[in-house]
Design an enzyme around this catalytic site. Structure first.
Site: not given
Length: 225
Positions: A17, A19
């Site tokens: 991922d 953020d």
């Protein structure tokens, strides 16, 4: 199974991922959210924004529309955008252990992908400014799929682009939505929570939860051979 047990299979890829996992963006976004809300004299608490973590822009807008009239939604998003653009362009901090883990995976010949709900232009901007872009073999964003997290589409597309079996992929995530997406894709998630701690329902999913990417590396490295 202990949540801190090392990964028990040899991964063919590691999917990241963006953020809140690699880039310290959630705190900056929360601050921008508060500033934009205050400017418009809107009484919106932090819990509302935190409920957006891990979801696509479209989902977040729909949640806002449940609380505010359209004119206020648009004004709030415009104010948020101006502030956050400035934060991103100034450079957001990187989470501890990111580059060390990427270097290890590169050294061991393990393909790497980014799977993020963020729109493609913004995702590429963040990754480039952070110096992360050259470290990944493919980037899959919320712009590239019909259904964003917690649906598995982003991670399944990343595995397809890498040409690897989903069931032999490790996913590194900070959010509950991302963990659910990884599990739905048949992958093995390791969660590194950021602003939102996993609740009992999330912990009941039975995945590994650690407090930093440094600890995530300790679970992955023994499986690399």
């Amino acid at each position: 199974m202990s949540l801190l047990q090392p990964v028990e299979f040899s991964p063919v890829a590691v999917l990241f991922d963006m953020d809140g996992l690699m880039i310290e963006s959630e705190r900056a976004l929360l601050e921008c959210w508060r500033e934009a809300s205050t400017e418009l004299q809107l009484e919106l608490d932090d819990a509302l924004w935190l409920s957006f973590v891990g979801h696509s822009d479209r989902v977040c807008r729909d949640l806002l529309r449940e609380r505010l009239p359209e004119a206020q939604v648009q004004a709030l998003l415009a104010g948020l955008q101006v502030r956050y653009d400035a934060r991103v362009e100034a450079g957001l901090p990187i989470k501890a252990g990111v580059f060390e883990l990427l270097a290890l995976l590169h050294e061991r010949g393990i393909p790497r992908a980014v799977g993020t709900s963020t729109r493609r232009p913004r995702a590429l901007q963040k990754l480039e400014l952070a110096g992360l872009l050259p470290h990944f073999d493919t980037i899959v964003t919320g712009s590239d799929v019909e259904h964003s997290k917690p649906a598995p589409d982003i991670y399944l597309l990343a595995a397809k682009q890498l040409g690897v079996a989903p069931e032999r992929c490790i996913v590194l995530e900070d959010s509950a939505a991302g963990v659910r997406a990884a599990l739905a894709a048949g992958m093995t998630p390791i969660q590194v929570p950021d602003l939102v701690a996993p609740d009992d329902e999330v912990r009941a999913l039975g995945h590994r939860i650690v407090d930093s990417l440094l600890h995530a590396r300790a679970l992955i490295e023994p499986a690399l051979g």
